[in-house]
Design a protein around this motif. Structure first.
Motif, PDB file in Angstrom:
ATOM      1  N   THR A   1      44.431  39.024  28.807  1.00  0.00           N
ATOM      2  CA  THR A   1      43.125  39.665  28.677  1.00  0.00           C
ATOM      3  C   THR A   1      42.601  39.960  30.073  1.00  0.00           C
ATOM      4  O   THR A   1      43.070  39.392  31.056  1.00  0.00           O
ATOM      5  CB  THR A   1      42.104  38.763  27.951  1.00  0.00           C
ATOM      6  OG1 THR A   1      41.856  37.600  28.735  1.00  0.00           O
ATOM      7  CG2 THR A   1      42.626  38.351  26.569  1.00  0.00           C
ATOM      8  N   LEU A   2      41.612  40.853  30.144  1.00  0.00           N
ATOM      9  CA  LEU A   2      40.868  41.010  31.385  1.00  0.00           C
ATOM     10  C   LEU A   2      39.805  39.922  31.442  1.00  0.00           C
ATOM     11  O   LEU A   2      39.179  39.593  30.432  1.00  0.00           O
ATOM     12  CB  LEU A   2      40.192  42.379  31.448  1.00  0.00           C
ATOM     13  CG  LEU A   2      41.074  43.603  31.646  1.00  0.00           C
ATOM     14  CD1 LEU A   2      40.199  44.835  31.856  1.00  0.00           C
ATOM     15  CD2 LEU A   2      42.032  43.438  32.809  1.00  0.00           C
ATOM     16  N   ASP A   3      39.586  39.391  32.607  1.00  0.00           N
ATOM     17  CA  ASP A   3      38.618  38.307  32.770  1.00  0.00           C
ATOM     18  C   ASP A   3      37.227  38.897  32.945  1.00  0.00           C
ATOM     19  O   ASP A   3      36.655  38.921  34.037  1.00  0.00           O
ATOM     20  CB  ASP A   3      39.007  37.447  33.973  1.00  0.00           C
ATOM     21  CG  ASP A   3      38.133  36.208  34.109  1.00  0.00           C
ATOM     22  OD1 ASP A   3      37.485  35.845  33.110  1.00  0.00           O
ATOM     23  OD2 ASP A   3      38.098  35.631  35.208  1.00  0.00           O
ATOM     24  N   VAL A   4      36.673  39.400  31.825  1.00  0.00           N
ATOM     25  CA  VAL A   4      35.333  39.996  31.842  1.00  0.00           C
ATOM     26  C   VAL A   4      34.532  39.420  30.682  1.00  0.00           C
ATOM     27  O   VAL A   4      35.094  38.972  29.682  1.00  0.00           O
ATOM     28  CB  VAL A   4      35.389  41.538  31.727  1.00  0.00           C
ATOM     29  CG1 VAL A   4      36.077  42.145  32.936  1.00  0.00           C
ATOM     30  CG2 VAL A   4      36.100  41.959  30.443  1.00  0.00           C
ATOM     31  N   PRO A   5      33.207  39.406  30.781  1.00  0.00           N
ATOM     32  CA  PRO A   5      32.380  38.931  29.673  1.00  0.00           C
ATOM     33  C   PRO A   5      32.616  39.771  28.425  1.00  0.00           C
ATOM     34  O   PRO A   5      32.937  40.963  28.504  1.00  0.00           O
ATOM     35  CB  PRO A   5      30.951  39.091  30.196  1.00  0.00           C
ATOM     36  CG  PRO A   5      31.083  39.100  31.683  1.00  0.00           C
ATOM     37  CD  PRO A   5      32.391  39.764  31.961  1.00  0.00           C
TER      38      PRO A   5
END
Length: 501
Positions: free
Chosen positions: A178-182
């Motif tokens: 995953t992308l590490d974003v909220p």
């Protein structure tokens, strides 16, 4: 006599009731019509039907006594029940069919379109000033930026460049799941959604209307309040990371840093200007880099506006264009969103996303779903209809240019300079789909041949005479001469037919 204002189901924001010379009368009564015939004409994704009805009913609840909300079989019947022969105003609808309808009705006055940055007459004036038949999206985008002072420093583009695409095409980070974003904003369902789901269940149970896809918890805003919350969440938490990976694909992270605002814009819950203004403010505060902000502004002020204008500019005959003479019907597994029937991991993953949510971002739409349809030679009108039915943000004006022009190259190059097709190498570079797949992206013949790689070469062969004259495709077509297994590949593709890949 009092004039009533008619709101269609994609005209739900407050800007569709702003009074003025080109708007409804101040405090005019409002009519909204829930026409069941809309859902009988096409077999819509159930999540799309749920979102549309929920949004309409939420808006009616907000308007209270000002609105007459009619549930009828057709728009014509509903309007007759609501107002009789009294005068009605309505803002320019978003489809040609709806425009024909309102123009055929006595006593209905059509007001200019709202919900877009550029008026039709302004676009026509711009188009008349362009040289040649093709209207370049990049030229249009720059014209819109200048005219609305979007991301501009005086006469120059903010950040020194008009286009930051070069910085926005990164593959996903190596080994990232995953992308590490909220996470994105997700709404909470309420009693309105319960009522909608009850009605959809009843329609299906009686056989009156059938749907495709699944209707899980509602994922997209159905009210102005929810849409504004989604916009603020995106700008504050996700915009900064949007640009670099906007073309990337990850199996376990279908939304990445995308805004998920297209359905809210297309329902009229948000205005495009408020979206791009908030994004620009984030850049000027130093909260988001220019490449991410420009990429987002391009999607709304560039591509969305361009598609809207071309829908009307190209005329009704555009939907019948089929320059490549593709006539194959869509197979049942695709029509039914049967992801479990598909072996190719990329296509199975994306088809499951559509089945479960009615959404996937623009690269899976173009380079997986559209690419496969193009390579298999499916009828572009049927492909357009499928995208219209199966996506929560899909409307006739959205999908006709996007599919006929861009995805399926059915207009022969009027909108884009080349077909958007690729083999498995592109999918492998831009995603994590290929690693555990049964097929190998570099293999074109045999049991482990990638259907996109084989399909790419078969497509080039099928349209060799046309594509070898295209400057952007000529080198790829010449590559056919180096394939020692071309005959075997073509026979393999003939035998595959419409079986799930």
């Amino acid at each position: 006599m009092t004039t009533t204002h008619w709101l269609f189901g994609d005209q739900l924001g407050p800007h569709f009731l702003t009074p003025g010379p080109d708007g409804p009368d101040h405090d005019s009564p409002v009519v909204m019509i829930e026409a069941r015939s809309v859902f009988r004409r096409r077999r819509f994704h159930r999540a799309k039907a749920h979102l549309l009805l929920s949004a309409m009913r939420h808006r009616a609840a907000e308007l209270g006594d000002r609105v007459r909300y009619v549930k009828a079989d057709t728009y014509r019947e509903g309007l007759r029940e609501a107002v009789g022969s009294a005068p009605v105003t309505v803002h320019h609808p978003t489809s040609r069919a709806a425009l024909r309808l309102v123009r055929s009705l006595d006593g209905v006055r059509v007001l200019p379109a709202r919900g877009f940055l550029v008026a039709h007459e302004d676009f026509r004036a711009w188009a008349d000033g362009q040289a040649g038949e093709r209207l370049r999206q990049e030229d249009f985008y720059r014209w819109v930026r200048r005219g609305h002072d979007l991301l501009m420093n005086g006469a120059e583009p903010a950040g020194g460049r008009w286009n930051h695409d070069h910085d926005n095409r990164r593959p996903p980070p190596a080994h990232a799941r995953t992308l590490d974003v909220p996470p994105p904003y997700r709404p909470r369902e309420n009693d309105v959604d319960d009522e909608v789901r009850h009605d959809l269940d009843r329609w299906e149970r009686t056989g009156e209307i059938t749907f495709v896809g699944r209707d899980g918890p509602r994922l997209f805003p159905a009210s102005r309040r929810e849409a504004r919350a989604a916009l603020r969440r995106f700008v504050a938490d996700r915009l900064a990371g949007f640009g670099p990976y906007e073309d990337a694909m990850l199996t376990e992270d279908p939304v990445l840093s995308h805004s998920l605002l297209s359905s809210s814009l297309n329902l009229g819950l948000l205005e495009p200007i408020e979206c791009v203004d908030l994004a620009e403010q984030a850049w000027r505060r130093g909260d988001a880099p220019i490449n991410s902000v420009e990429g987002f502004v391009r999607q709304i002020a560039g591509w969305r506006e361009y598609v809207w204008q071309l829908y009307w500019h190209f005329g009704e005959d555009y939907r019948r264009h089929n320059a490549l003479r593709h006539h194959a019907p869509l197979p049942d597994w695709f029509l039914e969103l049967d992801a479990d029937a598909v072996t190719a991991r990329c296509l199975a993953t994306v088809l499951a996303q559509v089945r479960d949510t009615g959404w996937t971002h623009h690269i899976p739409r173009l380079m997986l779903l559209g690419n496969h349809a193009l390579q298999r030679g499916w009828d572009p009108a049927a492909v357009t209809d499928w995208f219209h039915r199966c996506f929560v943000d899909g409307y006739d004006w959205v999908m006709l240019p996007n599919v006929v022009g861009m995805s399926q190259y059915a207009d022969g190059g009027r909108m884009t300079t080349k077909p958007y097709t690729s083999g498995g190498a592109y999918v492998n570079r831009m995603s994590d789909f290929c690693r555990p797949c049964a097929y190998r992206p570099t293999v074109r013949v045999g049991e482990d041949a990638c259907p996109f790689t084989a399909g790419y070469w078969a497509f080039l062969h099928r349209h060799r005479s046309r594509l070898e004259r295209n400057a952007r495709m000529a080198q790829a077509v010449r590559g056919l001469g180096r394939l020692t297994d071309l005959d075997e590949l073509l026979e393999q593709e003939r035998q595959r037919g419409d079986e799930p890949p």
